[in-house]
Design an enzyme around this catalytic site. Structure first.
Site, PDB file in Angstrom:
ATOM      1  N   PRO A   1      59.245  58.128  58.367  1.00  0.00           N
ATOM      2  CA  PRO A   1      59.289  57.915  56.905  1.00  0.00           C
ATOM      3  C   PRO A   1      58.152  57.058  56.353  1.00  0.00           C
ATOM      4  CG  PRO A   1      60.837  56.442  57.992  1.00  0.00           C
ATOM      5  CD  PRO A   1      60.249  57.316  59.073  1.00  0.00           C
ATOM      6  N   GLY A   2      57.293  56.494  57.229  1.00  0.00           N
ATOM      7  CA  GLY A   2      56.103  55.825  56.690  1.00  0.00           C
ATOM      8  C   GLY A   2      55.902  54.372  57.098  1.00  0.00           C
ATOM      9  N   ALA A   3      56.678  53.892  58.062  1.00  0.00           N
ATOM     10  CA  ALA A   3      56.575  52.470  58.433  1.00  0.00           C
ATOM     11  C   ALA A   3      55.227  52.137  59.098  1.00  0.00           C
ATOM     12  CB  ALA A   3      57.722  52.081  59.359  1.00  0.00           C
ATOM     13  N   TRP A   4      54.765  53.005  59.983  1.00  0.00           N
ATOM     14  CA  TRP A   4      53.452  52.737  60.605  1.00  0.00           C
ATOM     15  C   TRP A   4      52.358  52.773  59.537  1.00  0.00           C
ATOM     16  CZ3 TRP A   4      51.820  54.437  66.157  1.00  0.00           C
ATOM     17  CH2 TRP A   4      52.742  53.916  67.087  1.00  0.00           C
TER      18      TRP A   4
ATOM     19  N   ASP B   1      53.001  64.626  58.504  1.00  0.00           N
ATOM     20  CA  ASP B   1      54.286  64.865  59.162  1.00  0.00           C
ATOM     21  C   ASP B   1      54.827  66.242  58.797  1.00  0.00           C
ATOM     22  OD1 ASP B   1      56.421  62.602  60.546  1.00  0.00           O
ATOM     23  OD2 ASP B   1      57.259  64.569  60.014  1.00  0.00           O
TER      24      ASP B   1
ATOM     25  N   ASP C   1      51.838  70.401  60.163  1.00  0.00           N
ATOM     26  CA  ASP C   1      51.906  70.270  61.614  1.00  0.00           C
ATOM     27  C   ASP C   1      50.565  69.733  62.119  1.00  0.00           C
ATOM     28  OD1 ASP C   1      51.934  70.666  64.384  1.00  0.00           O
ATOM     29  OD2 ASP C   1      53.084  72.536  64.231  1.00  0.00           O
ATOM     30  N   VAL C   2      50.605  68.597  62.817  1.00  0.00           N
ATOM     31  CA  VAL C   2      49.369  67.981  63.309  1.00  0.00           C
ATOM     32  C   VAL C   2      48.614  68.918  64.253  1.00  0.00           C
ATOM     33  CG1 VAL C   2      48.481  66.127  64.801  1.00  0.00           C
ATOM     34  CG2 VAL C   2      50.138  65.597  63.019  1.00  0.00           C
TER      35      VAL C   2
ATOM     36  N   ASP D   1      52.909  58.443  66.503  1.00  0.00           N
ATOM     37  CA  ASP D   1      54.269  58.091  66.917  1.00  0.00           C
ATOM     38  C   ASP D   1      55.113  59.380  66.908  1.00  0.00           C
ATOM     39  OD1 ASP D   1      56.234  56.211  67.676  1.00  0.00           O
ATOM     40  OD2 ASP D   1      56.877  55.900  65.599  1.00  0.00           O
TER      41      ASP D   1
ATOM     42  N   LYS E   1      52.348  57.762  71.316  1.00  0.00           N
ATOM     43  CA  LYS E   1      53.631  57.618  71.993  1.00  0.00           C
ATOM     44  C   LYS E   1      53.841  58.765  72.974  1.00  0.00           C
ATOM     45  CE  LYS E   1      57.587  58.439  69.759  1.00  0.00           C
ATOM     46  NZ  LYS E   1      58.426  57.482  69.048  1.00  0.00           N
TER      47      LYS E   1
END
Ligand code: SAM
Length: 200
Positions: A33-36, A70, A87-88, A112, A152
């Protein structure tokens, strides 16, 4: 004030290795949701405010940039631009990143990302390693020489191969287990630094 507890893992890694300096440009893969991204915005000063939240401006600090990607929707955040529903691993996403990044280049790629866990540990491990390997293609397109990648993964038999692949294009690769990551989980992070471009 972080959107997710995962922020503390990145804070821990960055407190130690200082990847996210003011002025740097960052791609955050699997950003929802955007924490990083919140951490990155504060540290690279992409909102142009001292702490990313207040209105205190230090004009002497260079402004960085943060672009998050994302599959899911990422709620808006001051100082970041987001590619939701992307999609990355899709080459079309890389083309859009090139347009959004200053000069089409990033100093740091963060990931992540994680697939939805199937519950079959080996299969989840293999899928996540494949996603991590696809980040080397992304790096080839956008990462500046000397740049860094944090990704990760879930530990397993392919971990060594992943580390070796990254060692082929980065000068230094370390495995990290932040204190904020649950001890019993297989979650690990690779920190790859000093990117060497593969193109001559
Ligand atoms: N770092 C985020 C934060 O601090 O808010 C949390 C990320 S969450 C653990 C993993 C994310 O990876 C999920 O939102 C998922 O949708 C995303 N993801 C998985 N596969 C992806 C892909 N191929 N492309 C983009 N995002 C992906």
């Amino acid at each position: 004030h972080f959107r997710c507890r995962s922020a503390f893992k990145l804070l821990e890694i960055d407190d130690k290795f200082r990847l996210l300096q003011p002025g740097r440009s960052v791609v955050d893969c699997g950003a929802a949701p955007g924490a990083w991204s919140q951490v990155a915005v504060q540290r690279v000063n992409s909102a142009g405010t001292v702490d990313g939240f207040s209105c205190v401006v230090d004009p002497a600090l260079p402004r960085g940039s943060v672009v998050g990607v994302d599959l899911l929707n990422i709620p808006p955040l001051d100082g970041a631009r987001f590619l939701s529903s992307h999609d990355v691993t899709d080459p079309a996403t890389q083309a859009k990143l090139l347009e959004l990044l200053p000069g089409g280049r990033a100093h740091v790629i963060l990931s992540d990302m994680a697939p939805n866990a199937s519950g079959f540990r080996e299969m989840d491990h293999e899928r996540l390693v494949a996603m991590c390997l696809s980040l080397t293609d992304l790096a080839e397109g956008i990462l500046l020489p000397g740049g860094s990648l944090v990704c990760k993964y879930w530990d397993g038999i392919l971990a060594r191969r992943l580390q070796e692949e990254l060692s082929g294009v980065f000068g230094s690769v370390l495995t990290l287990k932040p204190n904020a990551s649950r001890r019993e989980s297989a979650e690990r992070y690779l920190l790859a630094r000093m990117y060497r471009t593969t193109s001559p």
